[in-house]
Design a protein around this motif. Structure first.
Motif, short mmCIF file in Angstrom:
data_model
loop_
_atom_site.label_atom_id
_atom_site.label_comp_id
_atom_site.label_asym_id
_atom_site.label_seq_id
_atom_site.Cartn_x
_atom_site.Cartn_y
_atom_site.Cartn_z
N HIS A 133 -22.71 -18.58 -30.31
CA HIS A 133 -21.96 -17.94 -31.40
C HIS A 133 -22.49 -18.37 -32.76
O HIS A 133 -23.05 -19.45 -32.95
CB HIS A 133 -20.47 -18.28 -31.30
CG HIS A 133 -20.16 -19.73 -31.55
ND1 HIS A 133 -20.07 -20.28 -32.81
CD2 HIS A 133 -19.91 -20.76 -30.70
CE1 HIS A 133 -19.79 -21.56 -32.73
NE2 HIS A 133 -19.68 -21.89 -31.46
N ALA A 172 -20.39 -17.35 -23.22
CA ALA A 172 -20.38 -17.94 -24.56
C ALA A 172 -20.22 -19.45 -24.46
O ALA A 172 -19.42 -19.96 -23.66
CB ALA A 172 -19.24 -17.34 -25.38
N ILE A 173 -20.97 -20.18 -25.30
CA ILE A 173 -21.03 -21.64 -25.24
C ILE A 173 -20.27 -22.25 -26.42
O ILE A 173 -20.49 -21.89 -27.57
CB ILE A 173 -22.50 -22.11 -25.29
CG1 ILE A 173 -23.27 -21.56 -24.09
CG2 ILE A 173 -22.57 -23.64 -25.31
CD1 ILE A 173 -24.75 -21.91 -24.12
N ASP A 174 -19.42 -23.21 -26.12
CA ASP A 174 -18.67 -23.94 -27.14
C ASP A 174 -19.43 -25.21 -27.51
O ASP A 174 -18.99 -26.33 -27.23
CB ASP A 174 -17.26 -24.28 -26.63
CG ASP A 174 -16.37 -24.88 -27.70
OD1 ASP A 174 -16.58 -24.55 -28.89
OD2 ASP A 174 -15.47 -25.66 -27.37
N ASP A 228 -12.51 -19.25 -18.65
CA ASP A 228 -12.89 -20.41 -19.46
C ASP A 228 -13.06 -21.62 -18.53
O ASP A 228 -12.15 -21.95 -17.76
CB ASP A 228 -11.80 -20.73 -20.49
CG ASP A 228 -11.69 -19.67 -21.57
OD1 ASP A 228 -12.57 -18.80 -21.65
OD2 ASP A 228 -10.72 -19.71 -22.35
N THR A 246 -17.13 -23.22 -21.79
CA THR A 246 -17.72 -21.89 -21.91
C THR A 246 -16.65 -20.84 -21.67
O THR A 246 -15.59 -21.11 -21.13
CB THR A 246 -18.85 -21.68 -20.88
OG1 THR A 246 -18.28 -21.68 -19.56
CG2 THR A 246 -19.93 -22.74 -20.99
N ARG A 247 -16.96 -19.63 -22.07
CA ARG A 247 -16.13 -18.47 -21.72
C ARG A 247 -17.04 -17.41 -21.11
O ARG A 247 -18.02 -16.99 -21.73
CB ARG A 247 -15.41 -17.90 -22.94
CG ARG A 247 -14.69 -16.57 -22.67
CD ARG A 247 -13.72 -16.19 -23.79
NE ARG A 247 -12.54 -17.05 -23.75
CZ ARG A 247 -11.48 -16.89 -24.55
NH1 ARG A 247 -11.46 -15.91 -25.46
NH2 ARG A 247 -10.44 -17.69 -24.45
N HIS A 250 -16.31 -20.87 -28.26
CA HIS A 250 -16.47 -19.94 -27.15
C HIS A 250 -15.39 -18.86 -27.15
O HIS A 250 -15.48 -17.89 -26.40
CB HIS A 250 -16.46 -20.69 -25.82
CG HIS A 250 -15.17 -21.40 -25.53
ND1 HIS A 250 -14.64 -22.35 -26.39
CD2 HIS A 250 -14.29 -21.32 -24.49
CE1 HIS A 250 -13.51 -22.80 -25.89
NE2 HIS A 250 -13.27 -22.20 -24.74
#
Length: 316
Positions: free
Chosen positions: A85, A114-116, A56, A64-65, A94
């Motif tokens: 997501h 993955a985007i937060d 992360d 992000t992750r 994320h």
């Protein structure tokens, strides 16, 4: 949709729907609703079958992750799927879609990032897309063992909107397209006249009313609902966009949007593959153990490998 004996859904899918529905928010405020969504996603997350490194960190100012195989990375780094997501633009983060990364990396040698992105109603269009573009442009300097030359974009549901919009935004800026885009039962239009809107108005996991409410949060200014970067089916030009795989869940209010987007891309001369997910409802990809869902992940892994964004890997 009534889950009767005549239902086109498998017993496993019907069980998934019943279980998903049990994760109710303690109250109607946004923290409670987001916590319930996170609990549901966590419940359906199975342990990864392949050893992973999970990191992360902020990229381009956005959390992000990154999930990547624990194996030695290729010389230039892992090919990477940048992932938006789902969650109606108002829930999810994320951290909520581990289930997706686990299922995909089981089948293909790549990383998932993955985007937060910021959520509605606190942040509406174009804030989530701006966050995605910030990550996209800063990825090469993130210090991760990733190969920016081999990257694609994907998203489920509301995330599919953002993935498609990112490709349109890059074309408008005359920047290189991703090697591929994967749109998983995406939201692509605010138009309520699609046949599937009436046919599946009361479908499990996403109703027509729920869809309209989510769009109103994401694009509270009605004018924005006609902007291609908000609703990609509003485009006048579907050419010069990344090769696409579009997954249309056949028992979903969004079914016809995906089918129409595939047709528009094809008419514009683009490479597009349409996967008609028979027996799939909206959000079905969380049910990773079901055969009909596993077939969809297999198709996604093959598509990414064929587009040079993943090393082929047989399911374990």
């Amino acid at each position: 949709m009534n889950l009767t004996e005549a239902s086109p859904l498998s017993e496993g899918m019907r069980a998934f729907i019943r279980t998903a529905a049990s994760f109710q928010s303690a109250s109607d405020d946004w923290p409670s609703r987001r916590a319930a969504f996170a609990r549901q996603c966590a419940y359906f997350t199975r342990p990864a079958k392949r050893a992973l490194v999970v990191t992360d960190q902020r990229i381009g100012g956005v959390m992000t992750r990154c999930y990547r195989p624990a194996a030695l990375a290729p010389e230039r780094g892992w090919p990477v799927l940048v992932f938006f997501h789902g969650g109606g633009w108002s829930t999810g983060s994320h951290t909520t879609h581990d289930w997706f990364a686990h299922a995909l990396i089981e089948r293909a040698g790549l990383a998932v990032l993955a985007i937060d992105y910021r959520l509605a109603p606190e942040a509406s269009f174009p804030a989530p897309l701006d966050d995605g573009l910030a990550v996209w442009h800063a990825l090469s300097g993130a210090g991760l063992p990733l190969d920016p030359a081999r990257r694609a974009v994907a998203g489920d549901s509301a995330g599919g909107t953002l993935a498609a919009a990112l490709c349109i935004a890059l074309r408008e800026r005359r920047e290189a397209q991703p090697l591929a885009q994967a749109l998983l039962y995406p939201v692509l239009s605010a138009d309520e006249t699609f046949a599937s809107v009436a046919e599946h108005a009361h479908a499990p996991m996403l109703t027509a009313r729920g869809l309209a409410a989510s769009i109103a949060l994401y694009a509270p200014n009605e004018r924005d609902r006609h902007a291609p970067l908000a609703m990609p089916l509003e485009c006048d030009d579907f050419s010069r966009l990344a090769p696409a795989l579009i997954v249309a869940a056949m028992e979903d209010v969004l079914r016809d949007q995906g089918i129409e987007y595939a047709a528009r891309l094809r008419q514009a001369g683009g490479h597009v593959e349409l996967y008609r997910g028979h027996g799939l409802v909206h959000a079905a990809l969380r049910a990773t153990e079901l055969d009909e869902v596993a077939q969809c992940y297999d198709r996604l892994a093959r598509f990414l490998a064929q587009r040079g964004v993943a090393h082929s890997r047989e399911p374990q």
